[in-house]
Design an enzyme around this catalytic site. Structure first.
Site, PDB file in Angstrom:
ATOM      1  N   ASP A   9       7.849  -5.830  -3.546  1.00  0.00           N
ATOM      2  CA  ASP A   9       6.765  -5.110  -3.023  1.00  0.00           C
ATOM      3  C   ASP A   9       7.061  -4.665  -1.584  1.00  0.00           C
ATOM      4  OD1 ASP A   9       4.357  -3.802  -3.046  1.00  0.00           O
ATOM      5  OD2 ASP A   9       3.015  -5.685  -3.157  1.00  0.00           O
ATOM      6  N   ASP A  10       6.482  -3.472  -1.211  1.00  0.00           N
ATOM      7  CA  ASP A  10       6.657  -2.864   0.246  1.00  0.00           C
ATOM      8  C   ASP A  10       6.214  -4.035   1.404  1.00  0.00           C
ATOM      9  OD1 ASP A  10       3.749  -2.377   0.870  1.00  0.00           O
ATOM     10  OD2 ASP A  10       3.956  -1.377  -0.900  1.00  0.00           O
TER      11      ASP A  10
ATOM     12  N   THR B  65       5.487   2.218  -4.156  1.00  0.00           N
ATOM     13  CA  THR B  65       5.861   2.177  -2.858  1.00  0.00           C
ATOM     14  C   THR B  65       7.158   1.596  -3.042  1.00  0.00           C
ATOM     15  OG1 THR B  65       3.597   2.423  -1.994  1.00  0.00           O
ATOM     16  CG2 THR B  65       5.413   2.427  -0.598  1.00  0.00           C
TER      17      THR B  65
ATOM     18  N   TYR C  75       5.201   1.731   3.726  1.00  0.00           N
ATOM     19  CA  TYR C  75       4.300   1.888   2.807  1.00  0.00           C
ATOM     20  C   TYR C  75       3.386   3.323   2.825  1.00  0.00           C
ATOM     21  CZ  TYR C  75      -0.351   1.126   0.626  1.00  0.00           C
ATOM     22  OH  TYR C  75      -1.508   1.060  -0.046  1.00  0.00           O
TER      23      TYR C  75
ATOM     24  N   GLY D 130      -5.472   8.643   2.195  1.00  0.00           N
ATOM     25  CA  GLY D 130      -7.180   8.276   2.277  1.00  0.00           C
ATOM     26  C   GLY D 130      -7.897   8.807   1.236  1.00  0.00           C
TER      27      GLY D 130
ATOM     28  N   CYS E 215      -5.155   8.267   8.136  1.00  0.00           N
ATOM     29  CA  CYS E 215      -5.780   9.350   7.255  1.00  0.00           C
ATOM     30  C   CYS E 215      -4.766  10.521   7.238  1.00  0.00           C
ATOM     31  CB  CYS E 215      -6.876   9.770   8.227  1.00  0.00           C
ATOM     32  SG  CYS E 215      -8.286   8.653   8.594  1.00  0.00           S
TER      33      CYS E 215
ATOM     34  N   ASN F 178      -6.120  11.447  12.994  1.00  0.00           N
ATOM     35  CA  ASN F 178      -5.528  10.440  12.085  1.00  0.00           C
ATOM     36  C   ASN F 178      -5.290   9.368  13.397  1.00  0.00           C
ATOM     37  OD1 ASN F 178      -4.165   8.523  10.534  1.00  0.00           O
ATOM     38  ND2 ASN F 178      -2.271   9.795  10.901  1.00  0.00           N
ATOM     39  N   GLY F 179      -5.632   8.311  13.217  1.00  0.00           N
ATOM     40  CA  GLY F 179      -5.404   7.253  14.147  1.00  0.00           C
ATOM     41  C   GLY F 179      -6.523   6.270  14.759  1.00  0.00           C
TER      42      GLY F 179
END
Length: 501
Positions: free
Chosen positions: A365-366, A303, A257, A28, A2, A101-102
Protein backbone atom coordinates in the site's frame (compact mmCIF):
# COMPACT_ATOMS: atom_id res chain seq x y z
CA UNK A 1 -6.05 18.14 -0.42
CA UNK A 2 -8.27 20.15 -2.72
CA UNK A 3 -8.02 20.77 -6.46
CA UNK A 4 -7.98 24.21 -8.06
CA UNK A 5 -8.12 25.46 -11.64
CA UNK A 6 -8.33 28.80 -13.40
CA UNK A 7 -8.63 29.51 -17.14
CA UNK A 8 -8.43 32.66 -19.21
CA UNK A 9 -9.67 31.69 -22.66
CA UNK A 10 -10.90 33.16 -25.90
CA UNK A 11 -14.37 31.61 -25.70
CA UNK A 12 -16.62 30.15 -23.00
CA UNK A 13 -14.52 28.23 -20.47
CA UNK A 14 -17.31 26.43 -18.60
CA UNK A 15 -16.74 23.07 -20.30
CA UNK A 16 -12.96 23.29 -19.94
CA UNK A 17 -13.28 24.07 -16.22
CA UNK A 18 -15.68 21.15 -15.78
CA UNK A 19 -13.33 18.78 -17.59
CA UNK A 20 -10.37 19.98 -15.52
CA UNK A 21 -12.26 19.39 -12.29
CA UNK A 22 -13.16 15.85 -13.30
CA UNK A 23 -9.45 15.18 -13.82
CA UNK A 24 -8.75 16.65 -10.37
CA UNK A 25 -11.63 14.78 -8.71
CA UNK A 26 -9.18 12.54 -6.84
CA UNK A 27 -8.14 15.60 -4.81
CA UNK A 28 -11.59 16.10 -3.30
CA UNK A 29 -15.00 14.47 -3.42
CA UNK A 30 -16.87 16.52 -0.84
CA UNK A 31 -17.88 19.55 -2.93
CA UNK A 32 -17.27 21.25 -6.25
CA UNK A 33 -17.72 24.75 -7.65
CA UNK A 34 -17.18 26.90 -10.74
CA UNK A 35 -17.46 30.66 -11.17
CA UNK A 36 -17.17 32.50 -14.50
CA UNK A 37 -17.04 36.15 -15.48
CA UNK A 38 -18.80 37.79 -18.42
CA UNK A 39 -19.31 41.50 -19.08
CA UNK A 40 -18.47 42.37 -15.48
CA UNK A 41 -20.95 39.87 -14.02
CA UNK A 42 -20.22 36.67 -12.10
CA UNK A 43 -21.97 33.32 -12.60
CA UNK A 44 -21.52 30.80 -9.80
CA UNK A 45 -22.52 27.21 -9.20
CA UNK A 46 -21.25 25.19 -6.22
CA UNK A 47 -22.63 22.47 -3.98
CA UNK A 48 -21.72 19.31 -2.10
CA UNK A 49 -21.02 16.25 -4.21
CA UNK A 50 -18.96 15.01 -7.12
CA UNK A 51 -18.37 17.18 -10.18
CA UNK A 52 -20.74 15.12 -12.31
CA UNK A 53 -23.52 15.56 -9.74
CA UNK A 54 -23.04 19.24 -8.92
CA UNK A 55 -23.13 20.46 -12.53
CA UNK A 56 -26.16 19.64 -14.65
CA UNK A 57 -26.83 20.98 -18.15
CA UNK A 58 -28.90 23.87 -16.85
CA UNK A 59 -26.03 24.96 -14.59
CA UNK A 60 -23.46 24.73 -17.36
CA UNK A 61 -25.56 26.88 -19.68
CA UNK A 62 -25.57 29.67 -17.12
CA UNK A 63 -21.79 29.59 -16.56
CA UNK A 64 -20.95 31.92 -19.43
CA UNK A 65 -17.73 33.84 -19.94
CA UNK A 66 -14.21 33.31 -21.22
CA UNK A 67 -12.62 33.53 -17.76
CA UNK A 68 -13.29 31.44 -14.65
CA UNK A 69 -12.01 29.36 -11.75
CA UNK A 70 -13.04 26.03 -10.25
CA UNK A 71 -12.52 23.93 -7.13
CA UNK A 72 -13.00 20.41 -5.77
CA UNK A 73 -12.97 20.11 -2.03
CA UNK A 74 -12.71 17.78 0.86
CA UNK A 75 -12.77 19.06 4.43
CA UNK A 76 -9.63 19.01 6.59
CA UNK A 77 -11.60 19.94 9.68
CA UNK A 78 -15.08 20.91 10.68
CA UNK A 79 -18.25 20.42 8.73
CA UNK A 80 -19.09 19.43 5.21
CA UNK A 81 -21.87 21.95 4.79
CA UNK A 82 -22.44 23.30 1.30
CA UNK A 83 -21.90 26.80 2.73
CA UNK A 84 -18.17 26.01 2.74
CA UNK A 85 -18.02 24.85 -0.86
CA UNK A 86 -15.69 27.01 -2.96
CA UNK A 87 -15.05 29.35 -4.73
CA UNK A 88 -15.75 32.08 -2.16
CA UNK A 89 -16.74 35.63 -3.12
CA UNK A 90 -16.35 39.16 -1.75
CA UNK A 91 -17.81 42.16 -3.53
CA UNK A 92 -15.16 44.69 -2.50
CA UNK A 93 -12.93 45.59 -4.16
CA UNK A 94 -13.90 44.85 -7.77
CA UNK A 95 -15.63 41.55 -6.95
CA UNK A 96 -13.12 38.81 -6.15
CA UNK A 97 -13.65 35.05 -6.12
CA UNK A 98 -11.06 32.62 -4.76
CA UNK A 99 -10.36 28.90 -4.59
CA UNK A 100 -7.69 27.51 -2.29
CA UNK A 101 -5.82 24.26 -1.65
CA UNK A 102 -4.06 24.05 1.70
CA UNK A 103 -4.39 25.24 5.26
CA UNK A 104 -3.38 28.37 7.18
CA UNK A 105 -1.75 27.72 10.54
CA UNK A 106 -2.37 31.25 11.86
CA UNK A 107 -6.01 31.40 10.80
CA UNK A 108 -7.31 32.32 14.28
CA UNK A 109 -5.06 35.37 14.44
CA UNK A 110 -5.99 36.36 10.90
CA UNK A 111 -9.72 36.02 11.57
CA UNK A 112 -9.33 38.39 14.52
CA UNK A 113 -7.34 40.88 12.43
CA UNK A 114 -9.89 40.79 9.63
CA UNK A 115 -12.69 41.69 12.01
CA UNK A 116 -10.89 44.22 14.23
CA UNK A 117 -8.52 45.93 11.77
CA UNK A 118 -9.69 45.18 8.24
CA UNK A 119 -13.36 45.62 9.23
CA UNK A 120 -14.43 42.61 7.20
CA UNK A 121 -16.91 39.86 7.96
CA UNK A 122 -16.16 36.15 7.59
CA UNK A 123 -19.24 33.99 7.21
CA UNK A 124 -17.84 30.43 7.50
CA UNK A 125 -15.21 28.45 9.40
CA UNK A 126 -13.12 28.01 6.26
CA UNK A 127 -9.59 29.40 6.23
CA UNK A 128 -10.06 29.85 2.48
CA UNK A 129 -12.57 32.63 3.17
CA UNK A 130 -10.09 34.18 5.58
CA UNK A 131 -7.38 34.09 2.91
CA UNK A 132 -9.77 35.66 0.40
CA UNK A 133 -10.52 38.54 2.75
CA UNK A 134 -6.84 39.13 3.45
CA UNK A 135 -6.12 39.29 -0.29
CA UNK A 136 -9.14 41.53 -0.92
CA UNK A 137 -8.11 43.91 1.85
CA UNK A 138 -4.53 44.17 0.62
CA UNK A 139 -5.79 44.91 -2.89
CA UNK A 140 -8.28 47.47 -1.59
CA UNK A 141 -5.68 49.49 0.29
CA UNK A 142 -3.99 50.23 -3.03
CA UNK A 143 -6.94 52.56 -3.65
CA UNK A 144 -7.04 52.07 -7.41
CA UNK A 145 -10.18 52.21 -9.52
CA UNK A 146 -8.45 49.91 -12.02
CA UNK A 147 -5.80 47.56 -10.56
CA UNK A 148 -2.56 46.97 -12.45
CA UNK A 149 -0.33 43.90 -12.29
CA UNK A 150 1.87 45.87 -9.87
CA UNK A 151 -1.11 46.26 -7.52
CA UNK A 152 -1.94 42.57 -7.75
CA UNK A 153 1.61 41.47 -7.01
CA UNK A 154 1.90 43.94 -4.12
CA UNK A 155 -1.28 42.48 -2.63
CA UNK A 156 0.11 38.95 -2.94
CA UNK A 157 3.32 40.10 -1.22
CA UNK A 158 1.25 41.37 1.70
CA UNK A 159 -0.69 38.08 1.79
CA UNK A 160 2.61 36.24 2.18
CA UNK A 161 3.61 38.61 4.97
CA UNK A 162 0.39 37.95 6.87
CA UNK A 163 -0.52 34.34 6.09
CA UNK A 164 1.40 31.30 7.38
CA UNK A 165 0.87 27.74 6.21
CA UNK A 166 0.61 25.80 3.00
CA UNK A 167 -1.50 27.29 0.22
CA UNK A 168 -1.96 27.27 -3.52
CA UNK A 169 -4.53 29.79 -4.73
CA UNK A 170 -6.42 30.89 -7.83
CA UNK A 171 -8.41 34.12 -7.58
CA UNK A 172 -10.45 35.94 -10.20
CA UNK A 173 -10.75 39.73 -10.16
CA UNK A 174 -13.97 40.47 -12.00
CA UNK A 175 -13.33 42.23 -15.28
CA UNK A 176 -9.56 42.23 -14.90
CA UNK A 177 -8.00 38.77 -14.77
CA UNK A 178 -6.97 35.70 -12.80
CA UNK A 179 -4.10 35.44 -10.34
CA UNK A 180 -2.47 32.30 -9.00
CA UNK A 181 0.05 32.14 -6.18
CA UNK A 182 1.90 29.67 -3.97
CA UNK A 183 3.05 29.87 -0.35
CA UNK A 184 6.72 30.83 0.28
CA UNK A 185 7.61 27.21 1.17
CA UNK A 186 5.95 25.76 -1.93
CA UNK A 187 4.16 23.15 0.18
CA UNK A 188 1.10 22.73 -2.01
CA UNK A 189 1.49 22.24 -5.79
CA UNK A 190 0.37 24.61 -8.55
CA UNK A 191 1.32 24.79 -12.24
CA UNK A 192 0.41 26.89 -15.25
CA UNK A 193 0.41 26.36 -19.01
CA UNK A 194 -0.91 27.58 -22.33
CA UNK A 195 -2.53 26.40 -25.54
CA UNK A 196 -2.82 28.05 -28.93
CA UNK A 197 -6.19 28.40 -30.63
CA UNK A 198 -7.35 30.13 -33.80
CA UNK A 199 -8.47 33.04 -31.62
CA UNK A 200 -5.19 33.34 -29.73
CA UNK A 201 -3.36 32.00 -26.66
CA UNK A 202 -5.30 30.63 -23.69
CA UNK A 203 -3.83 30.14 -20.21
CA UNK A 204 -4.59 27.68 -17.45
CA UNK A 205 -3.53 27.42 -13.79
CA UNK A 206 -4.13 24.14 -11.93
CA UNK A 207 -3.10 21.95 -9.01
CA UNK A 208 -1.61 19.22 -11.21
CA UNK A 209 -0.11 19.08 -14.68
CA UNK A 210 -2.37 16.19 -15.70
CA UNK A 211 -5.34 18.56 -15.95
CA UNK A 212 -3.38 20.66 -18.44
CA UNK A 213 -2.43 17.58 -20.45
CA UNK A 214 -5.99 16.34 -20.77
CA UNK A 215 -7.24 19.70 -22.06
CA UNK A 216 -4.42 20.13 -24.57
CA UNK A 217 -2.47 22.78 -22.66
CA UNK A 218 1.32 22.76 -22.67
CA UNK A 219 2.90 22.91 -19.23
CA UNK A 220 5.04 26.03 -18.86
CA UNK A 221 6.25 25.26 -15.34
CA UNK A 222 5.38 25.06 -11.66
CA UNK A 223 4.96 28.29 -9.78
CA UNK A 224 8.02 28.79 -7.59
CA UNK A 225 7.54 29.15 -3.82
CA UNK A 226 6.17 32.63 -3.14
CA UNK A 227 5.65 33.34 -6.84
CA UNK A 228 2.46 34.71 -8.42
CA UNK A 229 1.17 34.59 -11.97
CA UNK A 230 -1.36 37.15 -13.21
CA UNK A 231 -3.21 36.69 -16.49
CA UNK A 232 -5.27 39.65 -17.63
CA UNK A 233 -8.72 39.21 -19.13
CA UNK A 234 -7.17 40.07 -22.52
CA UNK A 235 -4.70 37.19 -22.13
CA UNK A 236 -1.46 38.93 -21.15
CA UNK A 237 0.77 36.91 -18.81
CA UNK A 238 2.75 38.40 -15.90
CA UNK A 239 4.79 36.61 -13.23
CA UNK A 240 6.55 37.93 -10.15
CA UNK A 241 8.35 36.58 -7.10
CA UNK A 242 6.37 38.02 -4.18
CA UNK A 243 8.12 36.51 -1.14
CA UNK A 244 11.28 37.76 0.51
CA UNK A 245 12.83 34.44 1.56
CA UNK A 246 11.21 31.65 -0.46
CA UNK A 247 12.42 28.08 0.01
CA UNK A 248 11.12 25.05 -1.84
CA UNK A 249 9.83 22.49 0.68
CA UNK A 250 7.06 20.64 -1.17
CA UNK A 251 4.80 18.14 0.56
CA UNK A 252 6.34 14.73 -0.07
CA UNK A 253 2.97 13.03 0.53
CA UNK A 254 1.80 14.40 -2.83
CA UNK A 255 4.11 11.85 -4.46
CA UNK A 256 3.18 9.06 -2.04
CA UNK A 257 -0.58 9.28 -2.35
CA UNK A 258 -2.29 12.51 -3.31
CA UNK A 259 -1.26 13.21 -6.89
CA UNK A 260 -2.09 11.23 -10.00
CA UNK A 261 0.86 9.19 -11.31
CA UNK A 262 0.70 10.95 -14.68
CA UNK A 263 1.34 14.34 -13.06
CA UNK A 264 4.66 16.17 -12.84
CA UNK A 265 5.18 18.18 -9.66
CA UNK A 266 8.13 20.55 -9.27
CA UNK A 267 9.70 18.89 -12.28
CA UNK A 268 9.45 15.40 -10.76
CA UNK A 269 7.39 12.68 -12.41
CA UNK A 270 5.06 11.19 -9.80
CA UNK A 271 5.14 7.90 -11.69
CA UNK A 272 8.94 7.69 -11.66
CA UNK A 273 9.07 8.66 -8.00
CA UNK A 274 6.74 5.77 -7.15
CA UNK A 275 8.82 3.38 -9.23
CA UNK A 276 11.86 4.40 -7.18
CA UNK A 277 9.86 3.89 -3.96
CA UNK A 278 9.30 0.28 -4.99
CA UNK A 279 12.97 -0.14 -5.82
CA UNK A 280 14.00 1.22 -2.41
CA UNK A 281 11.55 -1.09 -0.65
CA UNK A 282 12.96 -4.10 -2.51
CA UNK A 283 16.47 -3.15 -1.44
CA UNK A 284 15.34 -2.94 2.20
CA UNK A 285 13.68 -6.35 2.03
CA UNK A 286 16.81 -7.84 0.45
CA UNK A 287 18.92 -6.37 3.26
CA UNK A 288 16.68 -7.43 6.12
CA UNK A 289 15.33 -10.73 4.79
CA UNK A 290 17.51 -12.02 1.98
CA UNK A 291 15.93 -15.47 2.44
CA UNK A 292 12.32 -14.20 2.26
CA UNK A 293 9.61 -16.62 1.15
CA UNK A 294 7.34 -14.18 -0.71
CA UNK A 295 5.40 -15.98 -3.45
CA UNK A 296 3.50 -13.06 -4.91
CA UNK A 297 3.33 -9.25 -4.65
CA UNK A 298 -0.18 -7.79 -4.74
CA UNK A 299 -0.94 -4.06 -4.75
CA UNK A 300 -3.85 -2.47 -2.94
CA UNK A 301 -5.41 -0.46 -5.77
CA UNK A 302 -4.76 2.08 -7.06
CA UNK A 303 -2.04 4.35 -5.72
CA UNK A 304 0.39 1.60 -4.70
CA UNK A 305 0.36 -0.25 -8.02
CA UNK A 306 3.41 1.51 -9.48
CA UNK A 307 5.60 0.91 -6.41
CA UNK A 308 4.39 -2.69 -6.07
CA UNK A 309 5.29 -3.47 -9.69
CA UNK A 310 8.86 -2.25 -9.27
CA UNK A 311 9.15 -4.02 -5.91
CA UNK A 312 8.19 -7.32 -7.53
CA UNK A 313 10.57 -6.78 -10.45
CA UNK A 314 13.55 -6.14 -8.18
CA UNK A 315 12.73 -9.10 -5.92
CA UNK A 316 12.17 -11.41 -8.88
CA UNK A 317 8.73 -12.30 -7.52
CA UNK A 318 5.43 -12.60 -9.39
CA UNK A 319 3.28 -9.49 -9.54
CA UNK A 320 -0.44 -10.16 -9.55
CA UNK A 321 -3.66 -8.18 -9.27
CA UNK A 322 -5.38 -9.80 -6.31
CA UNK A 323 -8.11 -7.25 -5.67
CA UNK A 324 -10.85 -5.98 -7.94
CA UNK A 325 -11.87 -2.42 -7.19
CA UNK A 326 -15.37 -0.99 -7.41
CA UNK A 327 -14.78 2.29 -9.24
CA UNK A 328 -17.95 3.83 -7.88
CA UNK A 329 -16.86 3.97 -4.25
CA UNK A 330 -14.92 7.03 -3.08
CA UNK A 331 -11.41 7.06 -1.63
CA UNK A 332 -11.60 5.81 1.97
CA UNK A 333 -8.88 8.23 3.09
CA UNK A 334 -11.25 11.09 2.26
CA UNK A 335 -14.32 9.68 3.98
CA UNK A 336 -15.11 11.64 7.13
CA UNK A 337 -16.17 9.01 9.66
CA UNK A 338 -14.43 5.87 10.89
CA UNK A 339 -17.66 3.90 10.54
CA UNK A 340 -18.03 5.02 6.91
CA UNK A 341 -14.45 3.96 6.18
CA UNK A 342 -14.98 0.52 7.71
CA UNK A 343 -18.14 -0.06 5.73
CA UNK A 344 -16.67 1.13 2.45
CA UNK A 345 -13.61 -1.16 2.32
CA UNK A 346 -15.64 -4.32 1.72
CA UNK A 347 -17.75 -2.52 -0.85
CA UNK A 348 -14.67 -1.11 -2.53
CA UNK A 349 -12.45 -4.18 -2.86
CA UNK A 350 -13.02 -7.85 -3.52
CA UNK A 351 -10.30 -10.50 -3.38
CA UNK A 352 -9.54 -12.94 -6.22
CA UNK A 353 -9.14 -16.18 -4.28
CA UNK A 354 -6.95 -17.76 -6.99
CA UNK A 355 -4.12 -15.33 -6.23
CA UNK A 356 -4.16 -15.93 -2.46
CA UNK A 357 -4.90 -19.58 -1.84
CA UNK A 358 -1.93 -21.30 -0.16
CA UNK A 359 0.54 -18.47 -0.91
CA UNK A 360 2.81 -16.19 1.09
CA UNK A 361 1.47 -12.84 -0.05
CA UNK A 362 3.16 -9.45 0.14
CA UNK A 363 0.52 -6.73 0.09
CA UNK A 364 1.73 -3.26 -0.90
CA UNK A 365 0.00 0.00 0.00
CA UNK A 366 1.10 3.60 -0.42
CA UNK A 367 0.90 4.31 3.33
CA UNK A 368 -0.74 3.33 6.61
CA UNK A 369 -2.63 6.15 8.31
CA UNK A 370 -5.31 4.91 10.71
CA UNK A 371 -4.74 1.25 9.94
CA UNK A 372 -8.44 0.53 9.58
CA UNK A 373 -8.34 -0.17 5.85
CA UNK A 374 -5.22 -2.34 5.78
CA UNK A 375 -6.44 -4.39 8.76
CA UNK A 376 -9.59 -5.32 6.87
CA UNK A 377 -7.66 -6.01 3.68
CA UNK A 378 -5.28 -8.34 5.49
CA UNK A 379 -8.29 -10.15 6.90
CA UNK A 380 -9.73 -10.44 3.39
CA UNK A 381 -6.46 -11.97 2.19
CA UNK A 382 -6.57 -14.57 4.96
CA UNK A 383 -10.19 -15.38 4.18
CA UNK A 384 -9.15 -15.89 0.55
CA UNK A 385 -6.72 -18.58 1.71
CA UNK A 386 -3.35 -16.84 2.05
CA UNK A 387 -0.82 -18.87 4.06
CA UNK A 388 1.04 -15.81 5.33
CA UNK A 389 0.23 -12.16 4.79
CA UNK A 390 3.08 -9.66 4.73
CA UNK A 391 2.50 -5.94 4.39
CA UNK A 392 4.65 -3.27 2.79
CA UNK A 393 4.17 0.51 3.05
CA UNK A 394 5.70 2.68 0.32
CA UNK A 395 5.88 5.47 2.92
CA UNK A 396 7.42 5.59 6.40
CA UNK A 397 5.26 5.34 9.50
CA UNK A 398 2.78 8.23 9.72
CA UNK A 399 3.22 9.42 13.30
CA UNK A 400 2.20 13.10 13.27
CA UNK A 401 -0.81 15.11 12.03
CA UNK A 402 -0.63 17.17 8.86
CA UNK A 403 -1.38 20.87 9.30
CA UNK A 404 -0.99 22.10 5.71
CA UNK A 405 -4.16 20.88 4.06
CA UNK A 406 -4.26 17.07 4.25
CA UNK A 407 -6.78 15.31 6.45
CA UNK A 408 -4.23 13.38 8.47
CA UNK A 409 -6.24 12.85 11.65
CA UNK A 410 -5.33 13.77 15.19
CA UNK A 411 -2.29 12.01 16.62
CA UNK A 412 -4.22 9.49 18.73
CA UNK A 413 -6.01 8.25 15.57
CA UNK A 414 -2.73 7.51 13.76
CA UNK A 415 -1.95 3.85 14.29
CA UNK A 416 1.84 4.38 14.29
CA UNK A 417 1.80 7.25 16.79
CA UNK A 418 3.99 6.18 19.76
CA UNK A 419 4.06 2.59 18.47
CA UNK A 420 6.83 0.40 17.08
CA UNK A 421 6.68 -1.35 13.72
CA UNK A 422 5.96 -4.65 15.48
CA UNK A 423 3.15 -3.04 17.47
CA UNK A 424 1.54 -1.84 14.23
CA UNK A 425 2.03 -5.24 12.59
CA UNK A 426 0.24 -6.91 15.52
CA UNK A 427 -2.62 -4.40 15.41
CA UNK A 428 -3.28 -4.78 11.68
CA UNK A 429 -2.76 -8.55 11.76
CA UNK A 430 0.26 -8.78 9.45
CA UNK A 431 2.80 -11.58 9.81
CA UNK A 432 5.50 -9.09 8.84
CA UNK A 433 5.41 -5.34 8.24
CA UNK A 434 7.91 -3.31 6.23
CA UNK A 435 7.94 0.50 6.23
CA UNK A 436 9.87 2.62 3.77
CA UNK A 437 12.77 4.44 5.45
CA UNK A 438 12.43 8.23 5.31
CA UNK A 439 15.88 8.83 3.72
CA UNK A 440 14.94 6.31 1.01
CA UNK A 441 11.62 8.07 0.37
CA UNK A 442 13.38 11.43 0.09
CA UNK A 443 15.89 9.93 -2.32
CA UNK A 444 13.09 8.29 -4.35
CA UNK A 445 11.26 11.58 -4.83
CA UNK A 446 14.09 14.09 -4.86
CA UNK A 447 16.91 12.03 -6.30
CA UNK A 448 15.95 12.05 -9.98
CA UNK A 449 17.13 14.44 -12.67
CA UNK A 450 15.44 17.31 -10.83
CA UNK A 451 17.08 17.63 -7.43
CA UNK A 452 14.92 18.83 -4.53
CA UNK A 453 16.94 19.46 -1.41
CA UNK A 454 14.17 19.71 1.18
CA UNK A 455 10.65 18.35 1.61
CA UNK A 456 7.84 18.82 4.08
CA UNK A 457 7.95 15.42 5.79
CA UNK A 458 6.15 16.50 8.96
CA UNK A 459 3.74 13.56 9.03
CA UNK A 460 6.76 11.26 9.30
CA UNK A 461 9.28 13.25 11.38
CA UNK A 462 7.22 15.94 13.14
CA UNK A 463 9.31 18.77 11.66
CA UNK A 464 6.90 21.46 10.46
CA UNK A 465 8.56 23.70 7.87
CA UNK A 466 6.68 26.91 8.75
CA UNK A 467 8.21 26.89 12.24
CA UNK A 468 5.04 27.98 14.03
CA UNK A 469 3.53 24.60 14.94
CA UNK A 470 3.88 23.66 18.61
CA UNK A 471 2.22 21.25 21.04
CA UNK A 472 -0.56 23.74 21.83
CA UNK A 473 -1.41 24.13 18.15
CA UNK A 474 -1.47 20.36 17.61
CA UNK A 475 -3.74 19.99 20.62
CA UNK A 476 -6.17 22.52 19.12
CA UNK A 477 -6.34 20.78 15.76
CA UNK A 478 -6.75 17.43 17.49
CA UNK A 479 -9.92 18.71 19.10
CA UNK A 480 -11.12 20.04 15.75
CA UNK A 481 -10.24 16.98 13.71
CA UNK A 482 -11.18 13.96 15.74
CA UNK A 483 -13.89 11.84 14.19
CA UNK A 484 -16.37 12.54 16.97
CA UNK A 485 -16.15 16.29 16.37
CA UNK A 486 -16.59 15.74 12.64
CA UNK A 487 -19.63 13.54 13.19
CA UNK A 488 -21.24 16.20 15.38
CA UNK A 489 -20.50 18.92 12.85
CA UNK A 490 -21.91 16.88 10.00
CA UNK A 491 -25.11 16.22 11.92
CA UNK A 492 -25.54 19.94 12.56
CA UNK A 493 -24.72 20.73 8.92
CA UNK A 494 -27.29 18.21 7.70
CA UNK A 495 -29.95 19.86 9.82
CA UNK A 496 -28.98 23.33 8.54
CA UNK A 497 -28.98 22.18 4.92
CA UNK A 498 -32.34 20.45 5.36
CA UNK A 499 -33.78 23.61 6.87
CA UNK A 500 -32.36 25.78 4.09
CA UNK A 501 -33.69 23.51 1.37
Amino acid sequence: MCGIVGIVGKSNVNQALYDALTVLQHRGQDAAGIVTSHDGRLFLRKDNGLVRDVFQQRHMQRLVGHMGIGHVRYPTAGSSTSAEAQPFYVNSPYGITLAHNGNLTNVEQLAKEIYESDLRHVNTNSDSEVLLNVFAHELAVRGKLQPTEEDVFAAVTDVHNRCVGGYAVVAMITGYGIVGFRDPNGIRPIVFGQRHTDEGVEYMIASESVSLDVLGFTLIRDLAPGEAVYITEEGKLHTRQCATNPKLSPCIFEHVYLARPDSIIDGVSVYKARLRMGEKLAEKIQRERPDHDIDVVIPIPDTSRTAALELANHLGVKFREGFVKNRYIGRTFIMPGQAARKKSVRQKLNAIELEFRGKNVMLVDDSIVRGTTCKQIIQMAREAGAKNVYFCSAAPAVRFPNVYGIDMPSAHELIAHNRSTQDVADLIGADWLVYQDLPDLIEAVGGGKIKIEHFDCAVFDGQYVTGDVDAAYLERIERARNDLAKAKNQAVSAIIDLHNN
